[in-house]
Design an enzyme around this catalytic site. Structure first.
Site, PDB file in Angstrom:
ATOM      1  N   TRP A  75       3.581 -16.196  27.294  1.00 20.35           N
ATOM      2  CA  TRP A  75       2.591 -15.268  27.862  1.00 20.35           C
ATOM      3  C   TRP A  75       2.343 -14.106  26.922  1.00 20.35           C
ATOM      4  O   TRP A  75       1.212 -13.693  26.701  1.00 20.35           O
ATOM      5  CB  TRP A  75       3.022 -14.790  29.251  1.00 20.35           C
TER       6      TRP A  75
ATOM      7  N   ASP B 166       3.105  -6.679  31.151  1.00 20.52           N
ATOM      8  CA  ASP B 166       2.787  -7.781  32.062  1.00 20.52           C
ATOM      9  C   ASP B 166       3.995  -7.938  32.982  1.00 20.52           C
ATOM     10  O   ASP B 166       5.085  -8.290  32.531  1.00 20.52           O
ATOM     11  CB  ASP B 166       2.561  -9.044  31.223  1.00 20.52           C
TER      12      ASP B 166
ATOM     13  N   LYS C  71       3.170 -14.897  42.063  1.00 21.41           N
ATOM     14  CA  LYS C  71       4.611 -15.080  41.935  1.00 21.41           C
ATOM     15  C   LYS C  71       5.366 -14.326  43.020  1.00 21.41           C
ATOM     16  O   LYS C  71       6.241 -14.887  43.651  1.00 21.41           O
ATOM     17  CB  LYS C  71       5.095 -14.597  40.566  1.00 21.41           C
TER      18      LYS C  71
HETATM   19  C1  LIG Z   1       2.101 -16.663  35.489  1.00 22.28           C
HETATM   20  C2  LIG Z   1       2.059 -15.657  34.418  1.00 22.28           C
HETATM   21  C3  LIG Z   1       0.868 -15.347  33.740  1.00 22.28           C
HETATM   22  C4  LIG Z   1      -0.417 -16.056  34.000  1.00 22.28           C
HETATM   23  O1  LIG Z   1      -0.952 -15.612  35.164  1.00 22.28           O
HETATM   24  P1  LIG Z   1      -2.401 -16.066  35.681  1.00 22.28           P
HETATM   25  O2  LIG Z   1      -2.552 -15.202  36.883  1.00 22.28           O
HETATM   26  O3  LIG Z   1      -2.296 -17.524  35.968  1.00 22.28           O
HETATM   27  O4  LIG Z   1      -3.379 -15.777  34.603  1.00 22.28           O
HETATM   28  C5  LIG Z   1       0.910 -14.346  32.796  1.00 22.28           C
HETATM   29  N1  LIG Z   1       2.040 -13.692  32.519  1.00 22.28           N
HETATM   30  C6  LIG Z   1       3.196 -13.973  33.145  1.00 22.28           C
HETATM   31  C7  LIG Z   1       4.427 -13.197  32.802  1.00 22.28           C
HETATM   32  C8  LIG Z   1       3.234 -14.967  34.102  1.00 22.28           C
HETATM   33  O5  LIG Z   1       4.386 -15.236  34.742  1.00 22.28           O
END
Ligand SMILES: *Cc1c(COP(=O)(O)O)cnc(C)c1O
Length: 362
Positions: A102, A172, A196
């Site tokens: 990511w 993030d 999540k």
């Molecule tokens: C799941 C995830 C993403 C991607 O998220 P989307 O909402 O599908 O774009 C990005 N960063 C992390 C840390 C993730 O766990």
């Protein structure tokens, strides 16, 4: 009905109490004569729902007044572009720390808009640790430093927030939002896809310091400009109304448990159960450097691919689903987000013990 223990990395389990409450309000919310899904986002009923969701999030995360909360769409992946478009505007450069797929994707997207440096990376050891001691290499003129706080695929977490001086830190937090207390004031921007730990897929939460809004690049599409959304209370266009409602229920659920301190203690207990077992097991082992272990995503292997596949199959038949590791790393991964009850982790450990006894010497 029998509910499985779902160890998916996302979308993932939602608290049972939240689902029950949502079910009870599905056909009619209060005495509105309609479902939340059917409501005008401009209605007075809906306004109360989104305002309450924001207020409760602010309360449980202790978000300072000089930060704006945005409820957006497009997932965390859209933030990979929104961050540079809105922030990489002074010196047109940014530093990224590469701790997994990511972070890598965020960095690659950032590079489309300015001069991006990958200042440190743990790719040399399959992202099994968090890089340390790179602070002196950071560019004091960078417009921001980007980190991925919890690395969903590899199971690492930043337990210490790097000191970036006056350079805004952007994180993030998709897979660790609301999992334990966090000092929002240390960050310029926090962002997370909701699927999540918060709500169904389709909602993205952004928490941004106010001085970082309003400086977007000229080319920024209207919908990707934070100012568009901040000056319209996340209602420039139709927000993901039902997801925000569910998010609000989850915020209240956390508040009732005792807030992020309490949730953090529960999460530590859950993770410890699993890690202690992995550390004592003769068959299974964790793949991450101990001090950098995630509370949310726990990858592990047997060291034998056939045995891994057997474990995934048998665990699934026993009601422990989605334990297969990410396609890029193999093995197994148990994602134990807020909504996974401690009983689910206890039952998984028991199942793993039994599997170990049956398969250790075959
Ligand atoms: C799941 C995830 C993403 C991607 O998220 P989307 O909402 O599908 O774009 C990005 N960063 C992390 C840390 C993730 O766990």
């Amino acid at each position: 009905m029998s509910r499985v223990y779902n160890f998916s990395a996302g979308p993932s389990m939602l608290p049972y109490e939240v689902l029950k409450k949502a079910a009870s309000e599905l056909l009619e919310y209060g005495s509105s004569g309609q479902s939340v899904m059917e409501m005008s986002h401009r209605s007075k009923e809906y306004k109360a729902i989104i305002d309450d969701a924001e207020a409760t999030l602010r309360e449980i995360m202790n978000i300072p007044d000089n930060y704006t909360v945005l409820f957006l769409q497009g997932g965390a992946s859209t933030q990979f572009a929104m961050i540079p478009l809105n922030l990489m505007t002074k010196n047109k450069k940014a530093d990224y720390i590469i701790t997994g797929q990511w972070a890598k994707k965020a960095c690659k997207e950032g590079a489309r808009y300015g001069a991006v440096r990958a200042v440190a990376s743990s790719e040399d050891e399959t992202f099994s640790y968090i890089p340390k001691g790179f602070e002196k290499k950071l560019d004091p003129e960078a417009d921001y430093v980007h980190i991925c706080m919890n690395n969903t695929i590899y199971g690492t977490k930043w337990h210490e927030i790097p000191d970036t001086g006056d350079v805004p830190l952007v994180a993030d937090i998709s897979s660790c939002i609301l999992s334990e207390p966090i000092d929002v004031s240390k960050f310029g921007v926090l962002y997370a896809g909701a699927q999540k730990n918060v709500a169904p897929a389709g909602l993205t939460i952004v928490i941004i310091r106010n001085d970082l809004i309003g400086n977007a690049m000229e080319i920024t599409p209207t919908m990707l400009n934070y100012e568009t959304h901040s000056s319209n209370g996340s209602m420039f266009n139709t927000p993901p109304t039902y997801n925000i409602y569910i998010a609000g229920l989850v915020f209240h659920w956390i508040k009732e448990i005792g807030g992020l301190e309490a949730i953090g203690e529960i999460n530590k207990k859950k993770a410890k159960l699993l890690y202690d077992f992995l550390d004592s097991s003769k068959l299974f082992k964790g793949t991450v450097k101990k001090e950098d272990r995630s509370l949310m995503n726990v990858p592990f292997v047997t060291g034998n691919e056939e045995l891994d596949a057997k474990f995934v199959k048998e665990s699934s038949m026993a009601g422990f689903i989605n334990l297969k590791g990410h396609r890029s790393v193999g093995g197994m991964r148990a994602s134990i987000y807020n909504a996974m009850p401690i009983e689910g982790v206890e039952a998984l450990v028991e199942f793993m013990k039994k599997f170990e006894e049956e398969n250790l010497n075959v």
